[in-house]
Design a protein around this motif. Structure first.
Motif, PDB file in Angstrom:
ATOM      1  N   ILE A  99       1.281   1.980   4.087  1.00  0.00           N
ATOM      2  CA  ILE A  99      -0.094   2.406   4.308  1.00  0.00           C
ATOM      3  C   ILE A  99      -0.900   2.009   3.083  1.00  0.00           C
ATOM      4  N   PHE A 100      -2.027   1.333   3.294  1.00  0.00           N
ATOM      5  CA  PHE A 100      -2.880   0.903   2.185  1.00  0.00           C
ATOM      6  C   PHE A 100      -4.215   1.637   2.265  1.00  0.00           C
ATOM      7  N   VAL A 101      -4.632   2.181   1.128  1.00  0.00           N
ATOM      8  CA  VAL A 101      -5.900   2.895   1.076  1.00  0.00           C
ATOM      9  C   VAL A 101      -6.668   2.469  -0.164  1.00  0.00           C
ATOM     10  N   GLY A 102      -7.986   2.277  -0.007  1.00  0.00           N
ATOM     11  CA  GLY A 102      -8.861   2.037  -1.143  1.00  0.00           C
ATOM     12  C   GLY A 102      -9.482   3.354  -1.571  1.00  0.00           C
ATOM     13  N   THR A 103      -9.572   3.594  -2.864  1.00  0.00           N
ATOM     14  CA  THR A 103     -10.074   4.868  -3.361  1.00  0.00           C
ATOM     15  C   THR A 103     -11.493   4.745  -3.900  1.00  0.00           C
ATOM     16  N   LEU A 104     -12.165   5.865  -3.977  1.00  0.00           N
ATOM     17  CA  LEU A 104     -13.555   5.878  -4.412  1.00  0.00           C
ATOM     18  C   LEU A 104     -13.707   5.287  -5.811  1.00  0.00           C
ATOM     19  N   ALA A 113     -12.130   2.764  -6.959  1.00  0.00           N
ATOM     20  CA  ALA A 113     -11.803   1.329  -6.904  1.00  0.00           C
ATOM     21  C   ALA A 113     -10.343   1.000  -7.155  1.00  0.00           C
ATOM     22  N   ARG A 114      -9.439   1.883  -6.719  1.00  0.00           N
ATOM     23  CA  ARG A 114      -8.020   1.533  -6.720  1.00  0.00           C
ATOM     24  C   ARG A 114      -7.596   1.135  -5.311  1.00  0.00           C
ATOM     25  N   LEU A 115      -6.601   0.276  -5.215  1.00  0.00           N
ATOM     26  CA  LEU A 115      -5.937  -0.036  -3.954  1.00  0.00           C
ATOM     27  C   LEU A 115      -4.504   0.458  -4.087  1.00  0.00           C
ATOM     28  N   ILE A 116      -4.098   1.343  -3.162  1.00  0.00           N
ATOM     29  CA  ILE A 116      -2.810   2.022  -3.277  1.00  0.00           C
ATOM     30  C   ILE A 116      -1.985   1.756  -2.033  1.00  0.00           C
ATOM     31  N   ALA A 117      -0.693   1.491  -2.241  1.00  0.00           N
ATOM     32  CA  ALA A 117       0.254   1.330  -1.143  1.00  0.00           C
ATOM     33  C   ALA A 117       1.166   2.544  -1.090  1.00  0.00           C
ATOM     34  N   LEU A 118       1.329   3.110   0.111  1.00  0.00           N
ATOM     35  CA  LEU A 118       2.170   4.288   0.320  1.00  0.00           C
ATOM     36  C   LEU A 118       3.269   3.953   1.316  1.00  0.00           C
ATOM     37  N   ASP A 119       4.392   4.644   1.194  1.00  0.00           N
ATOM     38  CA  ASP A 119       5.444   4.536   2.200  1.00  0.00           C
ATOM     39  C   ASP A 119       4.965   5.241   3.466  1.00  0.00           C
ATOM     40  N   ALA A 120       4.958   4.542   4.595  1.00  0.00           N
ATOM     41  CA  ALA A 120       4.404   5.111   5.826  1.00  0.00           C
ATOM     42  C   ALA A 120       5.188   6.320   6.303  1.00  0.00           C
ATOM     43  N   ASP A 121       6.487   6.410   5.978  1.00  0.00           N
ATOM     44  CA  ASP A 121       7.308   7.530   6.433  1.00  0.00           C
ATOM     45  C   ASP A 121       7.143   8.774   5.574  1.00  0.00           C
ATOM     46  N   THR A 122       6.993   8.585   4.260  1.00  0.00           N
ATOM     47  CA  THR A 122       7.056   9.720   3.341  1.00  0.00           C
ATOM     48  C   THR A 122       5.751  10.003   2.606  1.00  0.00           C
ATOM     49  N   GLY A 123       4.860   9.012   2.533  1.00  0.00           N
ATOM     50  CA  GLY A 123       3.650   9.162   1.737  1.00  0.00           C
ATOM     51  C   GLY A 123       3.863   8.912   0.266  1.00  0.00           C
ATOM     52  N   ASP A 124       5.067   8.519  -0.141  1.00  0.00           N
ATOM     53  CA  ASP A 124       5.328   8.226  -1.549  1.00  0.00           C
ATOM     54  C   ASP A 124       4.557   6.986  -1.983  1.00  0.00           C
ATOM     55  N   LYS A 125       4.018   7.032  -3.200  1.00  0.00           N
ATOM     56  CA  LYS A 125       3.275   5.889  -3.721  1.00  0.00           C
ATOM     57  C   LYS A 125       4.241   4.768  -4.091  1.00  0.00           C
ATOM     58  N   LEU A 126       3.955   3.565  -3.576  1.00  0.00           N
ATOM     59  CA  LEU A 126       4.776   2.395  -3.876  1.00  0.00           C
ATOM     60  C   LEU A 126       4.174   1.578  -5.007  1.00  0.00           C
ATOM     61  N   TRP A 127       2.872   1.397  -4.993  1.00  0.00           N
ATOM     62  CA  TRP A 127       2.181   0.738  -6.094  1.00  0.00           C
ATOM     63  C   TRP A 127       0.699   1.090  -6.057  1.00  0.00           C
ATOM     64  N   SER A 128       0.046   0.876  -7.182  1.00  0.00           N
ATOM     65  CA  SER A 128      -1.391   1.126  -7.298  1.00  0.00           C
ATOM     66  C   SER A 128      -1.996   0.052  -8.181  1.00  0.00           C
ATOM     67  N   THR A 129      -3.112  -0.525  -7.736  1.00  0.00           N
ATOM     68  CA  THR A 129      -3.788  -1.594  -8.470  1.00  0.00           C
ATOM     69  C   THR A 129      -5.248  -1.213  -8.688  1.00  0.00           C
ATOM     70  N   GLN A 130      -5.708  -1.296  -9.915  1.00  0.00           N
ATOM     71  CA  GLN A 130      -7.128  -1.104 -10.195  1.00  0.00           C
ATOM     72  C   GLN A 130      -7.842  -2.402  -9.870  1.00  0.00           C
ATOM     73  N   THR A 131      -8.663  -2.402  -8.821  1.00  0.00           N
ATOM     74  CA  THR A 131      -9.249  -3.645  -8.338  1.00  0.00           C
ATOM     75  C   THR A 131     -10.458  -4.092  -9.151  1.00  0.00           C
ATOM     76  N   ALA A 132     -11.040  -3.199  -9.944  1.00  0.00           N
ATOM     77  CA  ALA A 132     -12.231  -3.549 -10.732  1.00  0.00           C
ATOM     78  C   ALA A 132     -12.222  -2.739 -12.020  1.00  0.00           C
ATOM     79  N   ASP A 133     -12.897  -3.245 -13.029  1.00  0.00           N
ATOM     80  CA  ASP A 133     -12.973  -2.586 -14.332  1.00  0.00           C
ATOM     81  C   ASP A 133     -14.067  -1.523 -14.282  1.00  0.00           C
ATOM     82  N   ILE A 134     -13.666  -0.291 -13.949  1.00  0.00           N
ATOM     83  CA  ILE A 134     -14.670   0.765 -13.807  1.00  0.00           C
ATOM     84  C   ILE A 134     -15.060   1.370 -15.157  1.00  0.00           C
ATOM     85  N   ASP A 135     -14.395   0.955 -16.232  1.00  0.00           N
ATOM     86  CA  ASP A 135     -14.861   1.372 -17.556  1.00  0.00           C
ATOM     87  C   ASP A 135     -16.161   0.660 -17.923  1.00  0.00           C
TER      88      ASP A 135
END
Length: 716
Positions: free
Chosen positions: A144-149, A151-173
């Motif tokens: 499961i892939f979700v974009g966050t407010l 600006a992260r893109l996160i991948a979750l295990d569809a069965d458990t909801g465990d986070k598989l990876w997270s990428t900061q798509t933009a420099d929000i600093d």
């Protein structure tokens, strides 16, 4: 003892087998599966890559819909606007709520299977132009892939909801980027854009590896500073259509919603947003079309290489984005079968575009407009009216910045050949902002954000409801004309679903879910949802039974800033699921909490006028036009006394930033805060005085204001 142990093992084996089967189904969702568009599941945002939102299920039809009832409901953790499209595979539903929270539910019962909270910092809400919403997830190869407010893109295990990876798509600093749109996935990649044009960012879309989260490619939609060089030839050509020092404003062009993969042509289409700032005279003072703003751009999905574009609104200056849902279709044009894009963006024209080449086939108005008369088919450009660019004075332009059609998904039925569009009719007063000064992290329009007001807040409410209307439109893309429409009481209504049951489903702002006949628009079923609806319904099948689901909760851009009050407090935002014979019910809505305001700070008209201007510049995006809240965030007229006693600490110092209310001491002085507070308390006391009037006088005044507002709306 042995039999008991054997029985326990059997139960565990059976349960484990069922769960593994669900996991296997999610793991099998790939490019081919989404393209195949299985009838019983809903695997991608628009159901399939064509994004036509048509369900072939037909157990729920015109003959049976009167038996449709609530099967179950699920309360999310918040009570703000919901915009998401649920995905369903093999009896499991995946939905998103406020603050980018993901829920996995049993699609039969609504039981929570797991929840993932990305813990978005609440203060980042300041950078979201249009509420802390999310339009959904992508499902691909068991993830499961979700974009966050933030600006992260996160991948979750569809069965458990465990986070598989997270990428900061933009420099929000450095830059105020957000993500509210749903990712799309194909060919082992997940695609996502971003928001933030009004705040001063440079738009782009990027592709990430579904297994690792590593960025594979990135395509900017507007050129950067020429002194830094250009990323590709597309940016070099685009820079020739800009003037001045646009890069200092970011440029805009965010891909905040529509991203569509075409498996037939192996192309990726993106809808590009508005400029930063809105006003073309500010960001590009010597003219130019400003590519690729307000365009549909085709890219190579593997490399992000530019293929073609069509700019729907050259030199856009009204916030006329092209980010609205892109629909793929085949249709006959002049006796020839063409692969086309159907698009109904903010600017009020329904476009048919050849998706192989980007050639404009037709463009016809589907709503009332006054910024252009038509499109010149030789040049592919709009023919603008004299008032369109408000050259000398303030002008009321149709459609407004919320558009004739916004992000709310449309649907298509092959049974009728109609495209069903959640349409809006609205006006916006555009005029140059003489005091404009670019401010990172704040709204940058270049046009005055303060709209004309009236002294009486009750009349203001009537005017808003009459001059911003909404309807469901059935559009015939072959005849290039409306087939029918249903007028709704309010604007900003929900997205649409069409089904083989010869029904079209849509939720409304006035708290109903409707089923209408697809060929006539006759309403054949209605359900009171106890909260307004923006999100689109979906339909799916589990164990041979058809279900219908919609997310209920009103807010979003217009829901926050539109200034449309409710007679109750917002209930928890919910997932509602219906089936034939459903007998569940919803609880009553919570009462509206109104605290009596302190006395006015001043009656000095100069101070109140300044307060109104500052309020609409910095506060109205969340708290509503004329200080009237839609309910998702506090109505400032009805606050407890303690908030007024600590007004400066909240508004300037940001003592409530962990709740989402940041401080504005970077742009406001104590004198400014006093003026805003004075304006709010003036509106609060006007509201109190109205509520204290006799009922008979309220009735007379209501009748007169309704008549007056109707007359003004008709003239406009």
């Amino acid at each position: 003892m042995f039999l008991r142990l054997l029985l326990c093992c059997l139960v565990l084996f059976t349960a484990g087998g069922a769960w593994a089967q669900q996991g296997g189904a999610a793991a099998g969702v790939d490019t081919d599966a989404i393209a195949a568009n299985p009838g019983g599941d809903w695997l991608s945002y628009g159901k399939s890559y064509r994004e036509q939102r048509y369900s072939p299920l037909k157990a729920i039809n015109r003959d049976t819909v009167d038996k449709l009832g609530l099967a179950w409901s699920f309360d999310t953790d918040f009570n703000r606007g919901l915009e998401g499209t649920p995905l369903v595979v093999d009896g499991v539903m995946y939905v998103t709520g406020n603050w980018s929270v993901v829920y996995a539910l049993d699609a039969r019962s609504g039981e929570l299977l797991w929840k993932y909270d990305p813990e978005v910092p609440r203060e980042w809400a300041k950078m979201a132009c249009c509420d802390v919403v999310n339009r959904g997830v992508a499902l691909y190869e068991g993830k499961i892939f979700v974009g966050t407010l933030d600006a992260r893109l996160i991948a979750l295990d569809a069965d458990t909801g465990d986070k598989l990876w997270s990428t900061q798509t933009a420099d929000i600093d450095k830059y105020p980027y957000t993500i509210t749109g749903a990712p799309r996935a194909a060919k082992g990649l997940v695609f996502i854009g971003n928001g933030g044009a009004e705040y001063g960012v440079r738009g782009f879309v990027a592709a990430y590896d579904v297994d690792t989260g590593e960025q594979v490619w990135k395509f900017y939609t507007v050129p950067g500073n020429p002194a830094d060089g250009f990323e590709n030839d597309a940016m070099r050509r685009a820079a020739e259509t800009w003037t001045g020092e646009w890069w200092k404003f970011g440029g805009g062009g965010t891909v905040w919603d529509s991203i569509v993969y075409d498996p037939e042509l192996d192309q990726l289409y993106i809808g590009v947003g508005n400029g930063s700032p809105w006003n073309h005279r500010v960001r590009s003072p010597e003219g130019g079309d400003n590519l690729y703003l307000s365009s549909i751009v085709a890219l190579d999905p593997d490399t992000g290489e530019y293929l073609w574009h069509y700019q729907e609104t050259p030199a856009e200056t009204w916030d006329y984005t092209a980010t609205q849902p892109i629909m793929l279709a085949d249709m006959e044009v002049d006796g020839e079968s063409r692969k086309v894009i159907w698009h109904a963006p903010k600017n009020g024209f329904f476009f048919v575009i050849d998706r192989e080449s980007g050639e404009l086939i037709s463009a016809d108005p589907f709503a009332r407009i006054n910024w252009a008369t038509h499109y010149d088919m030789e040049t592919g450009r709009p023919v603008e009216t004299d008032i369109a660019r408000f050259p000398e004075q303030a002008e009321l332009i149709r459609p407004s910045s919320i558009g004739a059609h916004n992000w709310h998904p449309m649907a298509f039925s092959p049974d009728t050949g109609y495209v069903y569009i959640p349409t809006m009719e609205s006006l916006y007063q555009y005029v140059d902002d003489e005091n404009f000064e670019f401010q990172w992290g704040h709204w940058n329009f270049g046009v005055d954000p303060e709209q004309p007001g009236v002294p009486d807040p009750v009349l203001s409410q009537f005017l808003i409801r009459k001059m911003t209307e909404g309807h469901l439109l059935a559009w015939d893309p072959v005849a290039r004309a409306p087939a029918w429409k249903i007028q709704h009481p309010l604007t900003w209504n929900g997205g649409v679903l069409a089904t083989a049951g010869r029904l079209v489903f849509q939720g409304t702002s006035d708290e109903r879910l409707l089923a209408v006949a697809d060929d006539s628009g006759d309403i054949v079923w209605s359900y009171p949802t106890r909260a307004g609806i923006m999100a689109p319904p979906v339909s799916y099948e589990v164990d041979g039974e058809q279900y219908l689901t919609v997310l209920v909760g009103w807010g979003g851009g217009f829901g926050l800033m539109g200034g449309m009050s409710r007679d109750h407090a917002p209930p928890p935002s919910r997932v509602l699921t219906f089936k034939l014979g459903g007998e569940a019910s919803l609880p009553e809505n919570p009462p509206l909490q109104i605290h009596e305001p302190p006395p006015r700070l001043t009656e000095d008209e100069e101070v109140l006028s300044r307060g109104r201007n500052l309020y609409h510049r910095y506060c109205s995006a969340c708290h509503g036009q004329d200080a009237v809240s839609g309910g998702g965030v506090p109505d400032l007229r009805h606050l407890p006394r303690v908030f007024h006693d600590n007004f400066n600490a909240i508004v300037l110092d940001g003592i409530m930033k962990k709740a989402g209310m940041v401080g504005f001491d970077d742009v406001l002085s104590e004198e400014d805060a006093y003026a805003i507070h004075a304006y709010i308390l003036d509106r609060a006391n006007l509201d109190k005085e109205w509520r204290e009037q006799p009922a008979w006088w309220q009735s007379v005044k209501t009748w007169f204001y309704d008549l007056l507002s109707s007359l003004i709306a008709w003239i406009s």
